[in-house]
Design a protein around this motif. Sequence first.
Motif, mmCIF file in Angstrom:
data_model
loop_
_atom_site.group_PDB
_atom_site.id
_atom_site.type_symbol
_atom_site.label_atom_id
_atom_site.label_comp_id
_atom_site.label_asym_id
_atom_site.label_seq_id
_atom_site.Cartn_x
_atom_site.Cartn_y
_atom_site.Cartn_z
ATOM 1 N N ASN A 443 5.261 -4.523 -10.145
ATOM 2 C CA ASN A 443 3.956 -4.907 -10.682
ATOM 3 C C ASN A 443 3.155 -5.728 -9.666
ATOM 4 O O ASN A 443 2.789 -6.878 -9.904
ATOM 5 N N ARG A 444 2.922 -5.096 -8.505
ATOM 6 C CA ARG A 444 2.169 -5.768 -7.452
ATOM 7 C C ARG A 444 1.449 -4.710 -6.612
ATOM 8 O O ARG A 444 2.087 -3.909 -5.926
ATOM 9 N N ARG A 445 0.130 -4.694 -6.714
ATOM 10 C CA ARG A 445 -0.649 -3.710 -5.967
ATOM 11 C C ARG A 445 -0.644 -4.017 -4.471
ATOM 12 O O ARG A 445 -0.328 -5.115 -4.050
ATOM 13 N N GLY A 446 -1.028 -3.006 -3.678
ATOM 14 C CA GLY A 446 -1.184 -3.190 -2.248
ATOM 15 C C GLY A 446 0.106 -3.034 -1.476
ATOM 16 O O GLY A 446 1.137 -2.586 -1.982
ATOM 17 N N TYR A 447 0.033 -3.415 -0.200
ATOM 18 C CA TYR A 447 1.184 -3.277 0.698
ATOM 19 C C TYR A 447 2.016 -4.560 0.743
ATOM 20 O O TYR A 447 3.245 -4.519 0.686
ATOM 21 N N ALA A 448 1.343 -5.696 0.838
ATOM 22 C CA ALA A 448 2.057 -6.982 0.888
ATOM 23 C C ALA A 448 1.151 -8.062 0.301
ATOM 24 O O ALA A 448 -0.054 -8.067 0.547
ATOM 25 N N GLU A 471 -2.769 -7.373 1.516
ATOM 26 C CA GLU A 471 -2.987 -6.256 2.433
ATOM 27 C C GLU A 471 -2.905 -4.931 1.680
ATOM 28 O O GLU A 471 -1.941 -4.666 0.954
ATOM 29 N N HIS A 472 -3.925 -4.095 1.860
ATOM 30 C CA HIS A 472 -3.934 -2.719 1.363
ATOM 31 C C HIS A 472 -3.956 -1.823 2.606
ATOM 32 O O HIS A 472 -5.011 -1.526 3.159
ATOM 33 N N ARG A 473 -2.767 -1.424 3.045
ATOM 34 C CA ARG A 473 -2.664 -0.708 4.315
ATOM 35 C C ARG A 473 -3.313 0.671 4.245
ATOM 36 O O ARG A 473 -3.838 1.166 5.245
#
Length: 744
Positions: A443-448, A471-473
Amino acid sequence: MPPANPSPSADMAAPSYPEGTQVAVLLPLPLAGAYDYRVPAGCTVCDGQAVRVPLGRRQETGIVWGAGRSGLDPAKIRPLQAVLDHAAPLPEVTRRFVDWVAAYTLSLPGAVLKMVIPVPEALDPPAAQVAWRLSGAEVPGLRQTPARDRVLRTLQTGVPMTTPDLAREAGVSPSVIKGLAEAGLLAEVPFAMDPDLPEPDGDHPGPTLSPVQADAAKELVLALGQGYSATLLEGVTGSGKTEVYFEAIAAALRQGQQVLVLVPEITLTTQWLGRFRRRFGADPAVWHSDLTPARRRRTWRAIADGRARVVVGARSALFLPYQALGLIVVDEEHEVAFKQEEGVIYHARDMAVVRAHLGNIPVVLASATPSLETVANVEAGRYIKVDLPVRHAGATLPTIDLIDIRRFPPEKGDWGQSWLSPPLVTALERTLEAGEQAMLFLNRRGYAPLTLCRTCGHRVQCPQCTAWLVEHRRLGKLQCHHCGHQQPLPKVCPSCGAEDALVACGPGVERVAEEASRRFPQARVELVASDTLAGPQGIAGLLERIERKEVDLLIGTQVLAKGLHFPMLTLVGIVDADLGLSGGDLRAAERTFQVLSQVAGRAGRGERPGRVMVQTFQPDHPVLQAMATGDMRAFREAESEGRRLLRMPPFGRLVAVIVSGETADAVESVARALARQAPQGAGLEVLGPAPAPLALLRGRHRWRLLLKAPREVRVQTVVRQWLGGVACPSAVRIQVDIDPYSFL
């Protein structure tokens, strides 16, 4: 949870006001109350009537809200400019609902009315546009073409068609239609823009219910027409709750009633809409914020005049002016998405119960993991409970295994840090080899969630919020999940200037998907999160690919937890079950239990048994033990006892007071002034003031205070008197959240 029951009553004939009478008009604007106007000569209006009135130098559309106040100088009362008598008056129950919600939430009545009339243009007459029919004329010498022939054949049915519809049906450009009209072969016909909606059929044959489902459906059907009642429809995931309340919808349709179904996120109801269409032979009316303005106008009018028989929508659909509402269903009633946090702050589940009470109709609250508030109402005898204890069609509940990450840490791969433990990797390999589908949940959007400088330790933070940038890679950006701020990933550290020193810390779903693609190169991996779903069409396409077995491994956030049904999905891996178990949130344990249980419920819904593997550093945590053992009752009892001892909801009342502004000192000053004037009384306690966990949000500084009170205290009166004793400059805003769900 609303403590007081509003008084139900049936709509009666609205009082009428002849010319010269003074009437109160409520405008859908953030105003404290209604303004008085005079009914002009030759007019009569009634309560609920839409009117156009002068406000300063402009005109506004409002609703007659009763007789005007006495004691005002008649010479200063301006007349109504127009009476919009083509629009049906707002029902009396809708007007009482507006007043009730405004009083309960301490909101401006005009702001609540704005939710009833979100598109004031819908009160105007439906715009007419030109439609075409065959003129019957003969035009010798006109050159015939295949395109022209298709237009003429399409109109031979005798049904007039607008230019866009005719062009689409005949497969031609609008210029072909224009040419035929200029030649005299087509004649104009006035055409209203509000076409008849397809009508769901209550007699349309449905599936055969199991005996347990049939008994549950019978109880819901018997409640129709018998006045107010609130029923919890609790059933394990996959038990067929939807088909059960569909039977109640069918019965309501046969009785000529309108039905409202509230869902937490309308964009994720593609499968639900397909099931509805198969059950009732037509689509329901859909209401949500992403509708085009024209579609919103048409849908609002169809609801207001009773043509829309079934409405499915997000929380705002609750406030629409239903003419003959006979049943409300709140699906997934435990979902936090039903809480509105901006503008008028309310919980749609609780207000749905109020709306049902005011309208003297039944409301059904459906969930596999009902909220503690709803369970408490059942135990107190305020709600009825209907159980579906087993999965439908012989499917069995999945087995649940807890993986202690301390004993089975992820093994580092060639690509670097890994997030999947060896037992989970082995289970995924076997599932994919068997030709079955699997899901990984985080339950965590994005890359990091954090970008850190390994030279100086600097963390990249949002300039407008007290939050790290995620970060949204895939997008090549850093993004704030609170205000939406975006920026490219810096090439050098903003603090120390070191090059190539910024590193991603922790996993998001993109990072888990990257690892899964490397571990299982032959698997067809699909990443699913709220920022990767391209609207309803994109969701529909995804579901089709999954059902056609074009996806082997789903990786996503909690959007995958909400009512989706994939018969071939047999393994669910929860990458980090500890997220959400801490952080000072009153409902942290309850929410985590609900989300994880719902995610686990996606496994083994078909003929093949399912398995759920839960990665955690806390395998002994009560939430995870309750999941593993399936002992929901023990978890509820322990959670309830803890709240009862602390007099926390649902056994006590909370009110959050949030002070915000662009200047930190001014915000703190008002917050401390509120603390000095804190209400005194038996059982009353004010916590704070303190900077909010999100002390800066969208560029505004924030402080919070929290009022605790016994259940029997009318907190609205206490808060109104409290705030009235503190001067607040215009640059500072005080926001009140009755029954808060967010503590950020």
